[in-house]
Design an enzyme around this catalytic site. Structure first.
Site, PDB file in Angstrom:
ATOM      1  CG  ASP A 235      -2.021   0.946   1.260  1.00 46.03           C
ATOM      2  OD1 ASP A 235      -2.238   1.615   0.237  1.00 46.03           O
ATOM      3  OD2 ASP A 235      -2.704   1.042   2.309  1.00 46.03           O
TER       4      ASP A 235
ATOM      5  CB  SER B 295      -4.426 -11.035   3.958  1.00 52.05           C
ATOM      6  OG  SER B 295      -5.574 -10.230   4.084  1.00 52.05           O
TER       7      SER B 295
HETATM    8  N1  AR6 Z   1       5.148  -5.336  -4.765  1.00 53.58           N
HETATM    9  C1  AR6 Z   1       4.574  -6.548  -4.610  1.00 53.58           C
HETATM   10  N2  AR6 Z   1       4.329  -7.098  -3.402  1.00 53.58           N
HETATM   11  C2  AR6 Z   1       4.693  -6.388  -2.314  1.00 53.58           C
HETATM   12  C3  AR6 Z   1       5.288  -5.109  -2.391  1.00 53.58           C
HETATM   13  C4  AR6 Z   1       5.516  -4.579  -3.692  1.00 53.58           C
HETATM   14  N3  AR6 Z   1       6.069  -3.373  -3.879  1.00 53.58           N
HETATM   15  N4  AR6 Z   1       5.519  -4.675  -1.122  1.00 53.58           N
HETATM   16  C5  AR6 Z   1       5.095  -5.642  -0.292  1.00 53.58           C
HETATM   17  N5  AR6 Z   1       4.611  -6.681  -0.998  1.00 53.58           N
HETATM   18  P1  AR6 Z   1       1.236  -6.084   3.065  1.00 53.58           P
HETATM   19  P2  AR6 Z   1      -1.419  -6.944   4.041  1.00 53.58           P
HETATM   20  C6  AR6 Z   1       4.032  -7.949  -0.519  1.00 53.58           C
HETATM   21  O1  AR6 Z   1       1.757  -6.031   4.450  1.00 53.58           O
HETATM   22  O2  AR6 Z   1      -0.816  -8.108   4.720  1.00 53.58           O
HETATM   23  C7  AR6 Z   1      -0.602  -1.918   4.871  1.00 53.58           C
HETATM   24  O3  AR6 Z   1      -0.060  -1.077   5.854  1.00 53.58           O
HETATM   25  C8  AR6 Z   1       4.417  -8.423   0.855  1.00 53.58           C
HETATM   26  O4  AR6 Z   1       5.681  -9.087   0.823  1.00 53.58           O
HETATM   27  O5  AR6 Z   1       1.574  -4.980   2.138  1.00 53.58           O
HETATM   28  O6  AR6 Z   1      -2.659  -7.142   3.217  1.00 53.58           O
HETATM   29  C9  AR6 Z   1      -2.051  -1.584   4.565  1.00 53.58           C
HETATM   30  O7  AR6 Z   1      -2.304  -0.201   4.670  1.00 53.58           O
HETATM   31  C10 AR6 Z   1       3.275  -9.364   1.175  1.00 53.58           C
HETATM   32  O8  AR6 Z   1       3.516 -10.655   0.598  1.00 53.58           O
HETATM   33  O9  AR6 Z   1      -0.402  -6.177   3.046  1.00 53.58           O
HETATM   34  C11 AR6 Z   1      -2.788  -2.357   5.600  1.00 53.58           C
HETATM   35  O10 AR6 Z   1      -2.853  -1.653   6.823  1.00 53.58           O
HETATM   36  C12 AR6 Z   1       2.079  -8.751   0.444  1.00 53.58           C
HETATM   37  O11 AR6 Z   1       2.638  -7.768  -0.440  1.00 53.58           O
HETATM   38  C13 AR6 Z   1      -1.960  -3.603   5.774  1.00 53.58           C
HETATM   39  O12 AR6 Z   1      -0.642  -3.238   5.395  1.00 53.58           O
HETATM   40  C14 AR6 Z   1       1.065  -8.082   1.343  1.00 53.58           C
HETATM   41  O13 AR6 Z   1       1.715  -7.467   2.437  1.00 53.58           O
HETATM   42  C15 AR6 Z   1      -2.416  -4.704   4.866  1.00 53.58           C
HETATM   43  O14 AR6 Z   1      -1.695  -5.870   5.144  1.00 53.58           O
END
Ligand code: AR6
Length: 169
Positions: free
Chosen positions: A35, A118
Site C-alpha cells: 500500500d 493479507s
Molecule cells: N510489490 C509486490 N508485493 C509487495 C510489495 C511490492 N512493492 N511490497 C510488499 N509486498 P502487506 P497486508 C508484498 O503487508 O498483509 C498496509 O499497511 C508483501 O511481501 O503490504 O494485506 C495496509 O495499509 C506481502 O507478501 O499487506 C494495511 O494496513 C504482500 O505484499 C496492511 O498493510 C502483502 O503485504 C495490509 O496488510
C-alpha cells in the site's frame, strides 16, 4: 484458462498492466507494505482520489486511476487480518479476489496484477493464501465470459514465488 494465470517475482508498482491491485486497509488512506509503495509511486493524486471513496469494508474493492503508475487503474481491496482462521478469513480473502476481478471486468481491464493480499502485516499464512487465491481466480475466470487476458500473481520475494508455483502446479 490456465494460461491466463501466471506468477512472477517483482515490485507490483512497476508493472505494465491495465490494473494493479492494492492490499489496502479499511481507511483507504495508505499505510505500509505494498500500500505504501503504491501510494509513493502513484503520487499524491492517488491519495486525493482515495479520500473521496470514504473507506472500504473488508472483502470489498474500489477502483481509482493509477496516476503516475504505469498501470491505468488501481483496484484497492481490503484483506482480512488473520486471527487463526475461524473468523471468516478464508471467505473474506476469497471475496477480495472475486470483487477485484468483477471491478476489473466492469472497467474493461485485460491485464491485472495481484499482490499476496493479507500475507504481510495482516498475517495470513502464505501457502494457504496462495492456494485459496488460485482456486478463487480459476473459478471466477472459468465461470463467466470476460475480457481478461492475463492475471499476474506478484510475489515480492522468493518464498512467495515458491508458494505460488506450488499452488499453481
Ligand atoms: N510489490 C509486490 N508485493 C509487495 C510489495 C511490492 N512493492 N511490497 C510488499 N509486498 P502487506 P497486508 C508484498 O503487508 O498483509 C498496509 O499497511 C508483501 O511481501 O503490504 O494485506 C495496509 O495499509 C506481502 O507478501 O499487506 C494495511 O494496513 C504482500 O505484499 C496492511 O498493510 C502483502 O503485504 C495490509 O496488510
Amino acid at each position: 484458462m490456465e494460461d491466463l494465470l501466471r506468477c512472477v517475482q517483482g515490485d507490483i508498482t512497476g508493472m505494465e498492466v491495465d490494473a494493479i491491485v492494492n492490499a489496502a486497509n479499511n481507511s483507504l488512506l495508505g499505510g505500509g507494505g505494498v500500500d505504501g509503495a503504491i501510494h509513493r509511486a502513484a503520487g499524491p493524486g492517488l491519495l486525493a482520489a482515495c479520500r473521496l471513496l470514504g473507506g472500504c469494508p473488508t472483502g470489498e474493492a474500489r477502483l481509482t486511476d493509477g496516476y503516475l503508475l504505469p498501470a491505468r487503474y488501481v483496484i484497492h481491496t481490503v484483506g482480512p487480518v488473520w486471527q487463526g482462521g475461524g473468523e471468516g478469513e478464508p471467505e473474506l480473502l476469497a471475496a477480495c479476489y472475486r470483487n477485484s476481478l468483477e471491478l476489473a471486468a466492469r472497467h474493461g481491464v485485460a491485464s491485472i496484477a495481484f499482490p499476496a493480499i493479507s500475507c504481510g502485516v495482516y498475517g495470513y499464512p502464505l501457502e494457504a493464501a496462495c492456494v485459496l487465491a488460485i482456486g478463487e481466480l480459476r473459478a471466477w475466470l472459468s465461470g463467466r465470459p470476460h475480457g481478461l487476458r492475463e492475471v499476474r500473481l506478484v510475489a515480492f520475494d522468493a518464498r512467495a514465488l515458491d508458494a505460488y508455483r506450488r499452488a499453481l502446479s
